[in-house]
Design a protein around this motif. Structure first.
Motif, PDB file in Angstrom:
ATOM      1  N   MET A 174      -3.183 -14.383   6.181  1.00 39.11           N
ATOM      2  CA  MET A 174      -4.502 -14.320   5.737  1.00 39.11           C
ATOM      3  C   MET A 174      -5.207 -13.177   6.425  1.00 39.11           C
ATOM      4  O   MET A 174      -6.083 -12.061   5.910  1.00 39.11           O
ATOM      5  CB  MET A 174      -5.314 -15.552   5.613  1.00 39.11           C
ATOM      6  CG  MET A 174      -6.697 -15.572   4.654  1.00 39.11           C
ATOM      7  SD  MET A 174      -7.674 -16.941   4.900  1.00 39.11           S
ATOM      8  CE  MET A 174      -6.561 -17.876   3.606  1.00 39.11           C
ATOM      9  N   TYR A 175      -5.192 -13.207   7.481  1.00 46.83           N
ATOM     10  CA  TYR A 175      -6.071 -12.352   8.492  1.00 46.83           C
ATOM     11  C   TYR A 175      -5.307 -10.880   8.499  1.00 46.83           C
ATOM     12  O   TYR A 175      -6.119  -9.993   8.346  1.00 46.83           O
ATOM     13  CB  TYR A 175      -6.489 -12.877   9.910  1.00 46.83           C
ATOM     14  CG  TYR A 175      -7.446 -12.129  10.785  1.00 46.83           C
ATOM     15  CD1 TYR A 175      -8.560 -11.642  10.290  1.00 46.83           C
ATOM     16  CD2 TYR A 175      -7.019 -11.141  11.692  1.00 46.83           C
ATOM     17  CE1 TYR A 175      -9.572 -11.107  10.945  1.00 46.83           C
ATOM     18  CE2 TYR A 175      -7.755 -10.300  12.241  1.00 46.83           C
ATOM     19  CZ  TYR A 175      -8.957 -10.143  12.113  1.00 46.83           C
ATOM     20  OH  TYR A 175     -10.023  -9.447  12.780  1.00 46.83           O
ATOM     21  N   THR A 176      -4.098 -10.741   8.896  1.00 41.80           N
ATOM     22  CA  THR A 176      -3.532  -9.504   9.131  1.00 41.80           C
ATOM     23  C   THR A 176      -3.592  -8.626   7.707  1.00 41.80           C
ATOM     24  O   THR A 176      -4.110  -7.574   7.849  1.00 41.80           O
ATOM     25  CB  THR A 176      -1.951  -9.704   9.419  1.00 41.80           C
ATOM     26  OG1 THR A 176      -1.345 -10.432   8.266  1.00 41.80           O
ATOM     27  CG2 THR A 176      -2.023 -10.360  10.724  1.00 41.80           C
ATOM     28  N   VAL A 177      -3.294  -9.516   6.523  1.00 36.48           N
ATOM     29  CA  VAL A 177      -3.410  -8.616   5.320  1.00 36.48           C
ATOM     30  C   VAL A 177      -4.872  -8.195   5.149  1.00 36.48           C
ATOM     31  O   VAL A 177      -5.206  -7.219   4.873  1.00 36.48           O
ATOM     32  CB  VAL A 177      -2.878  -9.441   4.247  1.00 36.48           C
ATOM     33  CG1 VAL A 177      -3.045  -8.703   2.846  1.00 36.48           C
ATOM     34  CG2 VAL A 177      -1.365  -9.613   4.386  1.00 36.48           C
ATOM     35  N   ASN A 178      -5.652  -9.105   5.038  1.00 41.02           N
ATOM     36  CA  ASN A 178      -7.067  -8.869   4.803  1.00 41.02           C
ATOM     37  C   ASN A 178      -7.821  -7.754   5.791  1.00 41.02           C
ATOM     38  O   ASN A 178      -8.634  -7.092   5.357  1.00 41.02           O
ATOM     39  CB  ASN A 178      -8.061 -10.063   4.779  1.00 41.02           C
ATOM     40  CG  ASN A 178      -7.607 -10.919   3.377  1.00 41.02           C
ATOM     41  OD1 ASN A 178      -7.828 -10.411   2.399  1.00 41.02           O
ATOM     42  ND2 ASN A 178      -7.909 -12.189   3.414  1.00 41.02           N
TER      43      ASN A 178
ATOM     44  N   GLU B 134       8.560 -14.431   2.174  1.00 39.51           N
ATOM     45  CA  GLU B 134       7.994 -13.920   1.100  1.00 39.51           C
ATOM     46  C   GLU B 134       6.715 -13.320   1.652  1.00 39.51           C
ATOM     47  O   GLU B 134       6.042 -12.249   1.453  1.00 39.51           O
ATOM     48  CB  GLU B 134       7.780 -14.804  -0.192  1.00 39.51           C
ATOM     49  CG  GLU B 134       7.021 -14.134  -1.224  1.00 39.51           C
ATOM     50  CD  GLU B 134       7.749 -12.814  -1.977  1.00 39.51           C
ATOM     51  OE1 GLU B 134       6.897 -12.035  -2.384  1.00 39.51           O
ATOM     52  OE2 GLU B 134       9.056 -12.655  -1.860  1.00 39.51           O
ATOM     53  N   GLN B 135       5.881 -14.104   2.308  1.00 35.03           N
ATOM     54  CA  GLN B 135       4.594 -13.930   2.868  1.00 35.03           C
ATOM     55  C   GLN B 135       4.949 -12.352   3.915  1.00 35.03           C
ATOM     56  O   GLN B 135       3.745 -11.867   3.840  1.00 35.03           O
ATOM     57  CB  GLN B 135       4.016 -14.993   3.770  1.00 35.03           C
ATOM     58  CG  GLN B 135       3.422 -16.093   3.062  1.00 35.03           C
ATOM     59  CD  GLN B 135       2.634 -15.703   2.035  1.00 35.03           C
ATOM     60  OE1 GLN B 135       1.524 -14.938   2.382  1.00 35.03           O
ATOM     61  NE2 GLN B 135       2.643 -16.176   0.997  1.00 35.03           N
ATOM     62  N   ILE B 136       6.009 -12.349   4.477  1.00 36.37           N
ATOM     63  CA  ILE B 136       6.130 -11.339   5.358  1.00 36.37           C
ATOM     64  C   ILE B 136       6.298 -10.052   4.534  1.00 36.37           C
ATOM     65  O   ILE B 136       5.563  -8.950   4.739  1.00 36.37           O
ATOM     66  CB  ILE B 136       7.241 -11.158   6.299  1.00 36.37           C
ATOM     67  CG1 ILE B 136       7.058 -12.553   7.528  1.00 36.37           C
ATOM     68  CG2 ILE B 136       7.842 -10.109   6.707  1.00 36.37           C
ATOM     69  CD1 ILE B 136       8.267 -12.901   8.304  1.00 36.37           C
TER      70      ILE B 136
ATOM     71  N   ALA C   3       2.892  -9.168   3.371  1.00 38.49           N
ATOM     72  CA  ALA C   3       2.057  -8.242   4.590  1.00 38.49           C
ATOM     73  C   ALA C   3       2.539  -6.979   4.747  1.00 38.49           C
ATOM     74  O   ALA C   3       1.877  -5.939   5.018  1.00 38.49           O
ATOM     75  CB  ALA C   3       2.403  -9.059   5.606  1.00 38.49           C
ATOM     76  N   GLN C   4       3.941  -6.775   4.723  1.00 36.20           N
ATOM     77  CA  GLN C   4       4.533  -5.420   4.805  1.00 36.20           C
ATOM     78  C   GLN C   4       4.068  -4.562   3.749  1.00 36.20           C
ATOM     79  O   GLN C   4       3.561  -3.458   4.063  1.00 36.20           O
ATOM     80  CB  GLN C   4       6.177  -5.404   4.944  1.00 36.20           C
ATOM     81  CG  GLN C   4       6.907  -6.297   6.010  1.00 36.20           C
ATOM     82  CD  GLN C   4       7.993  -6.439   6.057  1.00 36.20           C
ATOM     83  OE1 GLN C   4       8.419  -6.861   5.022  1.00 36.20           O
ATOM     84  NE2 GLN C   4       8.690  -6.321   7.182  1.00 36.20           N
TER      85      GLN C   4
END
Length: 114
Positions: free
Chosen positions: A25-29, A59-61, A64-65
């Motif tokens: 949540m934090y890295t993407v946002n 999938e989340q990785i 994020a990528q």
């Protein structure tokens, strides 16, 4: 002193809720909302095993990528766990992080540990 715009996130906690509700949540946002110009997510220790075994985390990785998060992993951990090839197939950079992490710390870079 120039403004530091690169955030490093050292992810060592293999808790699924923490992964979803904090790490991703934090890295993407951070990138989507322009809070940081660059975000590097460092997979270390137990998280390497989690990434190897959990397709939801994989999938989340990928998401994020796709958002621009640079995802990398500790090679020593990956080698010891026998998962280096799997991480590389997920487009995760696998490298020895001992010296680079020390440089991040000595240079006063922004480091969030989870």
């Amino acid at each position: 002193m120039s403004e530091n715009t690169h955030l490093y996130v050292l992810w060592t906690n293999d808790n699924l809720i923490t992964a979803e509700k904090m790490v991703f949540m934090y890295t993407v946002n951070s990138l989507v909302h322009g809070w940081w110009e660059e975000v590097t997510l460092i997979i270390w220790g137990a998280t390497a095993k989690l990434v190897n075994e959990n397709t939801d985390i994989q999938e989340q990785i990928k998401k994020a990528q796709d958002a621009g998060v640079h995802v990398t992993a500790c090679k020593a951990c990956a080698d010891q766990l026998g998962i280096t090839e799997t991480l590389e197939k997920l487009n995760i950079e696998v490298k020895y992080w001992g010296v680079p992490l020390t440089e991040v710390l000595k240079n006063g870079e922004r480091l969030l540990t989870i």
